[in-house]
Write a protein that holds these residues in place. Structure first.
Motif, PDB file in Angstrom:
ATOM      1  N   ASP A 123     -15.351 -32.903  -1.628  1.00 22.89           N
ATOM      2  CA  ASP A 123     -15.651 -33.917  -2.644  1.00 22.89           C
ATOM      3  C   ASP A 123     -15.855 -35.305  -2.043  1.00 22.89           C
ATOM      4  OD1 ASP A 123     -15.479 -32.010  -4.621  1.00 22.89           O
ATOM      5  OD2 ASP A 123     -13.327 -32.338  -4.939  1.00 22.89           O
ATOM      6  N   ALA A 124     -15.575 -35.463  -0.748  1.00 19.33           N
ATOM      7  CA  ALA A 124     -15.727 -36.761  -0.090  1.00 19.33           C
ATOM      8  C   ALA A 124     -17.206 -37.008   0.241  1.00 19.33           C
ATOM      9  CB  ALA A 124     -14.893 -36.798   1.180  1.00 19.33           C
ATOM     10  N   PRO A 125     -17.594 -38.243   0.505  1.00 17.03           N
ATOM     11  CA  PRO A 125     -18.975 -38.513   0.942  1.00 17.03           C
ATOM     12  C   PRO A 125     -19.212 -37.921   2.336  1.00 17.03           C
ATOM     13  CG  PRO A 125     -17.648 -40.520   1.066  1.00 17.03           C
ATOM     14  CD  PRO A 125     -16.809 -39.502   0.364  1.00 17.03           C
ATOM     15  N   LEU A 126     -20.158 -37.015   2.432  1.00 17.44           N
ATOM     16  CA  LEU A 126     -20.436 -36.347   3.706  1.00 17.44           C
ATOM     17  C   LEU A 126     -21.723 -36.915   4.312  1.00 17.44           C
ATOM     18  CD1 LEU A 126     -19.675 -32.619   2.781  1.00 17.44           C
ATOM     19  CD2 LEU A 126     -18.126 -34.352   3.751  1.00 17.44           C
ATOM     20  N   ILE A 127     -21.725 -36.995   5.623  1.00 20.41           N
ATOM     21  CA  ILE A 127     -22.889 -37.482   6.362  1.00 20.41           C
ATOM     22  C   ILE A 127     -23.546 -36.282   7.043  1.00 20.41           C
ATOM     23  CG2 ILE A 127     -23.702 -39.026   8.179  1.00 20.41           C
ATOM     24  CD1 ILE A 127     -21.157 -40.690   7.692  1.00 20.41           C
ATOM     25  N   PHE A 128     -24.848 -36.181   6.928  1.00 15.26           N
ATOM     26  CA  PHE A 128     -25.571 -35.043   7.491  1.00 15.26           C
ATOM     27  C   PHE A 128     -26.385 -35.485   8.705  1.00 15.26           C
ATOM     28  CE2 PHE A 128     -24.696 -34.124   3.127  1.00 15.26           C
ATOM     29  CZ  PHE A 128     -24.443 -32.766   3.078  1.00 15.26           C
ATOM     30  N   SER A 129     -26.506 -34.575   9.661  1.00 16.06           N
ATOM     31  CA  SER A 129     -27.296 -34.826  10.860  1.00 16.06           C
ATOM     32  C   SER A 129     -28.275 -33.681  11.067  1.00 16.06           C
ATOM     33  CB  SER A 129     -26.387 -34.965  12.088  1.00 16.06           C
ATOM     34  OG  SER A 129     -27.155 -35.067  13.265  1.00 16.06           O
ATOM     35  N   GLU A 130     -29.548 -34.017  11.231  1.00 12.99           N
ATOM     36  CA  GLU A 130     -30.565 -32.988  11.397  1.00 12.99           C
ATOM     37  C   GLU A 130     -30.470 -32.295  12.751  1.00 12.99           C
ATOM     38  OE1 GLU A 130     -34.362 -34.722  10.675  1.00 12.99           O
ATOM     39  OE2 GLU A 130     -33.807 -35.495   8.689  1.00 12.99           O
ATOM     40  N   ARG A 131     -29.813 -32.931  13.728  1.00 15.20           N
ATOM     41  CA  ARG A 131     -29.734 -32.358  15.072  1.00 15.20           C
ATOM     42  C   ARG A 131     -28.331 -31.925  15.460  1.00 15.20           C
ATOM     43  NH1 ARG A 131     -33.962 -35.353  19.141  1.00 15.20           N
ATOM     44  NH2 ARG A 131     -35.761 -35.323  17.750  1.00 15.20           N
ATOM     45  N   ALA A 132     -27.421 -31.939  14.533  1.00 25.05           N
ATOM     46  CA  ALA A 132     -26.051 -31.531  14.851  1.00 25.05           C
ATOM     47  C   ALA A 132     -26.016 -30.055  15.238  1.00 25.05           C
ATOM     48  CB  ALA A 132     -25.135 -31.782  13.656  1.00 25.05           C
ATOM     49  N   PRO A 133     -25.124 -29.664  16.164  1.00 23.20           N
ATOM     50  CA  PRO A 133     -25.046 -28.260  16.563  1.00 23.20           C
ATOM     51  C   PRO A 133     -24.535 -27.333  15.466  1.00 23.20           C
ATOM     52  CG  PRO A 133     -23.306 -29.558  17.599  1.00 23.20           C
ATOM     53  CD  PRO A 133     -24.232 -30.527  16.953  1.00 23.20           C
ATOM     54  N   MET A 134     -23.919 -27.881  14.435  1.00 24.01           N
ATOM     55  CA  MET A 134     -23.439 -27.076  13.310  1.00 24.01           C
ATOM     56  C   MET A 134     -23.633 -27.863  12.026  1.00 24.01           C
ATOM     57  SD  MET A 134     -19.653 -25.395  12.687  1.00 24.01           S
ATOM     58  CE  MET A 134     -19.850 -24.312  14.088  1.00 24.01           C
ATOM     59  N   ASP A 135     -23.995 -27.182  10.932  1.00 25.03           N
ATOM     60  CA  ASP A 135     -24.191 -27.901   9.677  1.00 25.03           C
ATOM     61  C   ASP A 135     -22.996 -27.683   8.747  1.00 25.03           C
ATOM     62  OD1 ASP A 135     -24.524 -25.391   8.358  1.00 25.03           O
ATOM     63  OD2 ASP A 135     -26.676 -25.436   8.736  1.00 25.03           O
ATOM     64  N   TRP A 136     -22.944 -28.512   7.714  1.00 26.66           N
ATOM     65  CA  TRP A 136     -21.808 -28.477   6.791  1.00 26.66           C
ATOM     66  C   TRP A 136     -21.708 -27.133   6.061  1.00 26.66           C
ATOM     67  CZ3 TRP A 136     -17.726 -31.237   6.977  1.00 26.66           C
ATOM     68  CH2 TRP A 136     -17.749 -32.585   7.346  1.00 26.66           C
ATOM     69  N   GLU A 137     -22.827 -26.566   5.677  1.00 25.77           N
ATOM     70  CA  GLU A 137     -22.777 -25.306   4.937  1.00 25.77           C
ATOM     71  C   GLU A 137     -22.102 -24.209   5.749  1.00 25.77           C
ATOM     72  OE1 GLU A 137     -25.762 -22.344   2.411  1.00 25.77           O
ATOM     73  OE2 GLU A 137     -26.576 -24.007   3.588  1.00 25.77           O
ATOM     74  N   ARG A 138     -22.445 -24.129   7.029  1.00 26.41           N
ATOM     75  CA  ARG A 138     -21.815 -23.116   7.888  1.00 26.41           C
ATOM     76  C   ARG A 138     -20.336 -23.410   8.083  1.00 26.41           C
ATOM     77  NH1 ARG A 138     -23.051 -22.375  14.315  1.00 26.41           N
ATOM     78  NH2 ARG A 138     -21.443 -20.800  14.745  1.00 26.41           N
TER      79      ARG A 138
END
Length: 310
Positions: A188-203
């Protein structure tokens, strides 16, 4: 059966004429007479049984076959020239050129490289940083540190470090998540996304057994922007622990989960180089230093993970 190579002097004449578009200019470059150059061209055409040039009105133009041949021959001459320059340079001065990802240089390599320079003062070090892998035979790179788990055929591959991804944020943001924080509260917190991160939030949430349903309110296409945004208190980033190490060390970022249960192995760093470099002394010395530095890091991490959380 031996190789059926064309006369090498004839190949040299062909490459020079094709590149300079002139027999006279090629003769000047090769310190030959124009007649000698023309003789070598005729000898090469006879050897290949194909016409490489069209000759008309004192002009000489590549045939279609000649253009195709130049593409291969020209690149071969360039590689020979680079290899020769590199050999001559190494004989004059022991220079080690290291290529690595831009994130790895400031986060891990630079804080430790002083130890290598102190122990090997006779080696001049050059560090090149870019996200793209190098072509060893088209550059002066000696060794490369790569990120990822790919199988790089034709290269010696030495594992260095595993890298983990974990939720990171500013200390003030972590306080807002409660103590101890929960996966549900984090979602529920504000999440920051990165297009080049080695892992994404969904995973990451999937591994935690939690269904991910958030939209991308704030995202970046560069990792350094992601961690800077997190350090400024704009939300929680899911980033590489190694990449974020300087921010963690000075307290700008903290792990959301103290006991490292939020850390998930996402990829690894490896040292790669052509097998023919295996016994080059400067590469042996750098490889041994690098492996020792990585082993020291792993021991520190093991000690840190075994310490009781507060």
């Amino acid at each position: 059966m031996g190789r059926r190579l064309p006369p090498l002097r004839a190949l040299q004449a062909f490459e020079a004429v094709a590149r300079l578009h002139s027999v006279t200019a090629a003769a000047e470059e090769l310190a030959l007479t124009p007649s000698a150059v023309s003789h070598r061209l005729a000898k090469l055409e006879q050897h290949l049984s194909i016409r490489l040039f069209h000759r008309a009105h004192r002009r000489i133009l590549l045939s279609d076959a000649g253009r195709d041949y130049l593409r291969t021959i020209g690149s071969s001459f360039e590689r020979i020239e680079r290899a020769s320059d590199r050999l001559a340079g190494n004989m004059a001065s022991d220079v080690l050129t290291v290529h690595c990802p831009p994130s790895f240089a400031p986060a891990w390599l630079l804080p430790r490289i002083g130890g290598f320079l102190d122990a090997h003062s006779d080696i001049d070090l050059r560090i090149h940083a870019s996200p793209d892998p190098v072509d060893f035979f088209r550059s002066d790179t000696d060794v490369e540190i790569r990120y990822g788990n790919a199988d790089w055929a034709g290269l010696t591959v030495i594992p260095l470090l595993e890298d983990s991804s974990t939720p990171l944020c500013a200390p003030s943001v972590r306080e807002s998540l409660g103590r101890p924080p929960s996966v549900e509260r984090l979602h529920d917190a504000p999440l920051i996304f990165s297009e080049r991160a080695p892992m994404d939030w969904e995973r990451w949430f999937g591994v935690q057994g939690y269904r991910f349903t958030k939209s991308r309110a704030l995202s970046f296409d560069r990792g350094y922007l992601t961690v800077q945004a997190a350090a400024l208190g704009l939300g929680v980033a899911l980033e590489s622990v190694i990449f974020a190490a300087p921010y963690l060390a000075d307290g700008q970022l903290v792990r959301v989960f103290d006991d490292a249960t939020g850390d998930l192995v996402s990829s690894a760093y490896t040292l790669v180089y052509p097998p023919v470099y295996e016994e080059v002394p400067k590469i042996i010395r750098f490889r041994e230093w690098l492996l020792a530095a990585c082993a020291t890091d792993e021991r520190r991490q093991q000690i840190g993970s075994s310490a009781p959380s507060r």
